[in-house]
Design a protein around this motif. Structure first.
Motif, PDB file in Angstrom:
ATOM      1  N   PRO A   1       0.815  -1.228   0.000  1.00 36.57           N
ATOM      2  CA  PRO A   1       0.000   0.000   0.000  1.00 36.57           C
ATOM      3  C   PRO A   1       0.847   1.277   0.000  1.00 36.57           C
ATOM      4  N   PHE A   2       2.095   1.160   0.458  1.00 38.38           N
ATOM      5  CA  PHE A   2       2.975   2.338   0.545  1.00 38.38           C
ATOM      6  C   PHE A   2       3.435   2.824  -0.830  1.00 38.38           C
ATOM      7  N   LEU A   3       3.129   2.062  -1.910  1.00 35.88           N
ATOM      8  CA  LEU A   3       3.544   2.478  -3.248  1.00 35.88           C
ATOM      9  C   LEU A   3       2.660   3.576  -3.830  1.00 35.88           C
ATOM     10  N   GLU A   4       1.532   3.834  -3.183  1.00 39.02           N
ATOM     11  CA  GLU A   4       0.629   4.861  -3.693  1.00 39.02           C
ATOM     12  C   GLU A   4       1.356   6.211  -3.758  1.00 39.02           C
ATOM     13  N   ASP A   5       1.214   6.861  -4.906  1.00 39.67           N
ATOM     14  CA  ASP A   5       1.820   8.181  -5.161  1.00 39.67           C
ATOM     15  C   ASP A   5       3.348   8.137  -5.215  1.00 39.67           C
ATOM     16  N   LYS A   6       3.928   6.957  -5.330  1.00 37.65           N
ATOM     17  CA  LYS A   6       5.386   6.844  -5.425  1.00 37.65           C
ATOM     18  C   LYS A   6       5.818   6.741  -6.888  1.00 37.65           C
ATOM     19  N   LYS A   7       7.056   7.137  -7.149  1.00 36.90           N
ATOM     20  CA  LYS A   7       7.632   7.035  -8.492  1.00 36.90           C
ATOM     21  C   LYS A   7       8.388   5.712  -8.602  1.00 36.90           C
ATOM     22  N   LEU A   8       8.032   4.923  -9.619  1.00 33.12           N
ATOM     23  CA  LEU A   8       8.530   3.556  -9.703  1.00 33.12           C
ATOM     24  C   LEU A   8       9.346   3.329 -10.967  1.00 33.12           C
ATOM     25  N   PHE A   9      10.524   2.759 -10.781  1.00 38.39           N
ATOM     26  CA  PHE A   9      11.298   2.230 -11.897  1.00 38.39           C
ATOM     27  C   PHE A   9      10.922   0.774 -12.107  1.00 38.39           C
ATOM     28  N   LEU A  10      10.856   0.333 -13.364  1.00 36.59           N
ATOM     29  CA  LEU A  10      10.653  -1.076 -13.690  1.00 36.59           C
ATOM     30  C   LEU A  10      11.893  -1.580 -14.416  1.00 36.59           C
ATOM     31  N   ALA A  11      12.510  -2.633 -13.880  1.00 39.35           N
ATOM     32  CA  ALA A  11      13.649  -3.236 -14.557  1.00 39.35           C
ATOM     33  C   ALA A  11      13.108  -4.151 -15.658  1.00 39.35           C
ATOM     34  N   VAL A  12      13.377  -3.802 -16.900  1.00 38.23           N
ATOM     35  CA  VAL A  12      12.790  -4.509 -18.038  1.00 38.23           C
ATOM     36  C   VAL A  12      13.900  -5.029 -18.948  1.00 38.23           C
ATOM     37  N   SER A  13      13.945  -6.347 -19.100  1.00 40.40           N
ATOM     38  CA  SER A  13      14.942  -6.963 -19.982  1.00 40.40           C
ATOM     39  C   SER A  13      14.436  -7.100 -21.403  1.00 40.40           C
ATOM     40  N   GLY A  14      13.088  -7.094 -21.551  1.00 41.54           N
ATOM     41  CA  GLY A  14      12.478  -7.363 -22.851  1.00 41.54           C
ATOM     42  C   GLY A  14      11.912  -8.762 -22.926  1.00 41.54           C
ATOM     43  N   GLY A  15      12.201  -9.581 -21.916  1.00 42.97           N
ATOM     44  CA  GLY A  15      11.688 -10.943 -21.871  1.00 42.97           C
ATOM     45  C   GLY A  15      10.236 -10.994 -21.430  1.00 42.97           C
ATOM     46  N   LEU A  16       9.684 -12.202 -21.436  1.00 44.24           N
ATOM     47  CA  LEU A  16       8.276 -12.419 -21.112  1.00 44.24           C
ATOM     48  C   LEU A  16       7.888 -11.791 -19.766  1.00 44.24           C
ATOM     49  N   ASP A  17       8.611 -12.123 -18.719  1.00 39.69           N
ATOM     50  CA  ASP A  17       8.218 -11.732 -17.363  1.00 39.69           C
ATOM     51  C   ASP A  17       8.186 -10.211 -17.198  1.00 39.69           C
ATOM     52  N   SER A  18       9.240  -9.534 -17.626  1.00 39.73           N
ATOM     53  CA  SER A  18       9.309  -8.086 -17.414  1.00 39.73           C
ATOM     54  C   SER A  18       8.330  -7.339 -18.310  1.00 39.73           C
ATOM     55  N   MET A  19       8.047  -7.863 -19.506  1.00 42.27           N
ATOM     56  CA  MET A  19       7.079  -7.196 -20.373  1.00 42.27           C
ATOM     57  C   MET A  19       5.665  -7.337 -19.816  1.00 42.27           C
ATOM     58  N   VAL A  20       5.357  -8.465 -19.195  1.00 44.89           N
ATOM     59  CA  VAL A  20       4.055  -8.631 -18.538  1.00 44.89           C
ATOM     60  C   VAL A  20       3.945  -7.689 -17.351  1.00 44.89           C
ATOM     61  N   LEU A  21       4.998  -7.586 -16.553  1.00 48.17           N
ATOM     62  CA  LEU A  21       4.973  -6.657 -15.421  1.00 48.17           C
ATOM     63  C   LEU A  21       4.755  -5.231 -15.905  1.00 48.17           C
ATOM     64  N   LEU A  22       5.421  -4.851 -16.979  1.00 43.96           N
ATOM     65  CA  LEU A  22       5.257  -3.502 -17.532  1.00 43.96           C
ATOM     66  C   LEU A  22       3.812  -3.288 -17.975  1.00 43.96           C
ATOM     67  N   HIS A  23       3.236  -4.264 -18.645  1.00 49.14           N
ATOM     68  CA  HIS A  23       1.851  -4.163 -19.131  1.00 49.14           C
ATOM     69  C   HIS A  23       0.890  -4.019 -17.957  1.00 49.14           C
ATOM     70  N   LEU A  24       1.096  -4.783 -16.885  1.00 43.99           N
ATOM     71  CA  LEU A  24       0.237  -4.709 -15.697  1.00 43.99           C
ATOM     72  C   LEU A  24       0.319  -3.336 -15.042  1.00 43.99           C
ATOM     73  N   LEU A  25       1.545  -2.808 -14.911  1.00 42.78           N
ATOM     74  CA  LEU A  25       1.727  -1.521 -14.240  1.00 42.78           C
ATOM     75  C   LEU A  25       1.183  -0.357 -15.067  1.00 42.78           C
ATOM     76  N   GLN A  26       1.152  -0.518 -16.386  1.00 46.19           N
ATOM     77  CA  GLN A  26       0.599   0.544 -17.241  1.00 46.19           C
ATOM     78  C   GLN A  26      -0.882   0.772 -16.948  1.00 46.19           C
ATOM     79  N   GLN A  27      -1.545  -0.251 -16.419  1.00 47.96           N
ATOM     80  CA  GLN A  27      -2.990  -0.155 -16.170  1.00 47.96           C
ATOM     81  C   GLN A  27      -3.311   0.356 -14.773  1.00 47.96           C
ATOM     82  N   LEU A  28      -2.306   0.618 -13.983  1.00 45.56           N
ATOM     83  CA  LEU A  28      -2.506   1.114 -12.628  1.00 45.56           C
ATOM     84  C   LEU A  28      -2.019   2.559 -12.540  1.00 45.56           C
ATOM     85  N   PRO A  29      -2.560   3.327 -11.595  1.00 46.73           N
ATOM     86  CA  PRO A  29      -2.247   4.772 -11.540  1.00 46.73           C
ATOM     87  C   PRO A  29      -0.903   5.077 -10.878  1.00 46.73           C
TER      88      PRO A  29
END
Length: 436
Positions: free
Chosen positions: A14-42
């Motif tokens: 819950p402490f992530l609300e209003d925080k600035k987040l970096f996503l470590a993205v390699s381009g592989g399946l797992d990190s691209m899914v995480l990126l897609h999920l986070l794009q849908q959240l505020p």
């Protein structure tokens, strides 16, 4: 999966609300899914990508793929390139360890310079299982068996409850593109052998193996927390913090039915590796020591003393001139003329100023040093014998300073004055030297 992920973020982070987040993205399946999920959240997000230059053009293809994706989706992206092989060779590291050190060093640097709050990585349940097996094969304690932590300082791993199959299904359902890392197909690395050969066999034996493993890990985590609680309670009974050092009472320690486990729990964070040598210290001779890179564990009679190794680059000698009234390094001393002698204290001495020859010399004691202890009517004594009588530990001996006048000891500082410089009836000027 999205609703499950959203609920997981709300309940666990819950402490992530209003925080600035970096996503470590390699381009592989797992990190691209995480990126897609986070794009849908505020959340305010930005992407980090490391090009380790380990797979030739493929590595640069990953970088271009991520850059294009972020440009199309208007996501800030930070990329960097490392000569990982050269770094590994220079510092005698494996390629994987070198890549990890380069990656996280860069991550933390960007956290500070770009004023972001956290870094999210795409480790998932199957990664956790593989790490568990790797640690198990190498021999490990509870820390190794409890797997990848969901949070480690500023690093957060929100996909840990999700399996590789769940992530793959989500990617296919949402038409997410990703890059395949060709090195993942090779069994050159231990993790890949476990992923391709051992884990499928375990899942064949029990189709619900991953769920069963996650339950086991939760039980192990609970056990670890109980151990840590007990360790804190026993520590308060056995240990005493003295300045930067910690003193462990061996009488109390040896009453414990399994004191070796407690020692490991207390000392493992200080970088020690020679555990059998540490355990032998308990019954060893006084004065024996075991070292890590930054700490020392010393047996001193009925005590184990843990202390940091000195990082001071101390000179052999420091000079005190006649006009000096205050000395600030390596000790704080004050020199002044007085009319009367106050009550004796081991923090101050009173000497006949006319017997002193400047400059005075401040140095560490040397083996073979001899002086004439005050109150012994001119009899000489080795400083080492004084230390023994005072029951000083090796660490205390190493920290002891000597004040000298014309190669004669005036004061074993904080312990004993020399008889030859004492105040007499004929004394005209009294010099007070005080340890501040």
């Amino acid at each position: 999966m999205f609703l499950k992920f959203q609920n997981h973020i709300i309940s666990r982070f819950p402490f992530l609300e209003d925080k600035k987040l970096f996503l470590a993205v390699s381009g592989g399946l797992d990190s691209m899914v995480l990126l897609h999920l986070l794009q849908q959240l505020p959340f305010e997000i930005a992407v980090l990508h490391c090009n380790f230059q380990l797979r030739g053009l493929e590595s640069f293809g990953d970088q271009s793929f991520i850059q294009n994706y972020c440009d199309q989706n208007e996501i800030p992206v930070f990329t960097t390139q490392f000569d990982t092989q050269a770094f590994a060779k220079d510092y005698k590291l494996s390629t994987q360890v070198a890549a990890r050190e380069l990656r996280y060093s860069w991550f933390y640097e960007l956290l500070e310079t770009e004023k972001f709050d956290y870094i999210l990585t795409a480790h998932h349940a199957d990664d956790n299982l593989e790490t568990f097996i790797i640690n198990l094969t190498r021999g490990t304690g509870l820390d190794g068996l409890t797997g990848i932590p969901e949070q480690n300082d500023k690093i957060i791993r929100p996909l840990l409850p999700f399996s590789r199959d769940e992530i793959l299904n989500y990617a296919e359902e949402n038409n997410i593109e990703w890059r395949e890392d060709s090195s993942n197909a090779s069994n050159k690395y231990l993790r890949n052998k476990i992923r391709h050969d051992l884990v499928p066999m375990l899942k064949q034996i029990n189709p619900n193996f991953l769920n069963a493993f996650q339950k086991t890990q939760s039980y192990l985590q609970e056990s670890k927390e109980m151990v840590e609680d007990a360790s804190i309670m026993i520590y308060q009974q056995v240990a005493k913090e003295v300045g930067a050092a910690i003193h462990f009472d061996l009488y109390q320690l040896q009453k414990l039915p399994n004191y070796k486990s407690y020692l490991y729990q207390w000392l493992n964070e200080f970088g020690f590796l020679a555990w059998n040598d540490i355990y032998d210290l308990v019954d060893g001779q006084s004065g024996k020591q075991v070292f890590s890179e930054e700490f020392r564990l010393l047996k001193n009679r009925n005590t184990l003393i843990l202390s940091p190794l000195s990082e001071e680059d101390e000179k052999d000698e420091y000079y005190i001139n006649k006009e000096d009234q205050d000395v600030n390094f390596p000790l704080k001393l004050r020199l002044c003329q007085v009319d009367d002698i106050t009550l004796d204290s081991n923090k101050a001495i009173f000497v006949d100023a006319e017997k002193i020859q400047f400059p005075l010399v401040l140095r560490k004691w040397n083996e073979g040093d001899v002086f004439h202890p005050f109150g012994m009517n001119g009899k000489s004594k080795k400083v080492s014998k004084l230390f023994k009588d005072e029951k000083l530990s090796l660490i205390e001996k190493e920290k002891t300073w000597i004040l000298c006048s014309d190669n004669q000891i005036v004061w074993v500082i904080g312990i004993r004055q020399d008889e030859r410089f004492k105040i007499e009836n004929t004394t005209n000027k009294i010099l007070k030297i005080e340890l501040q």
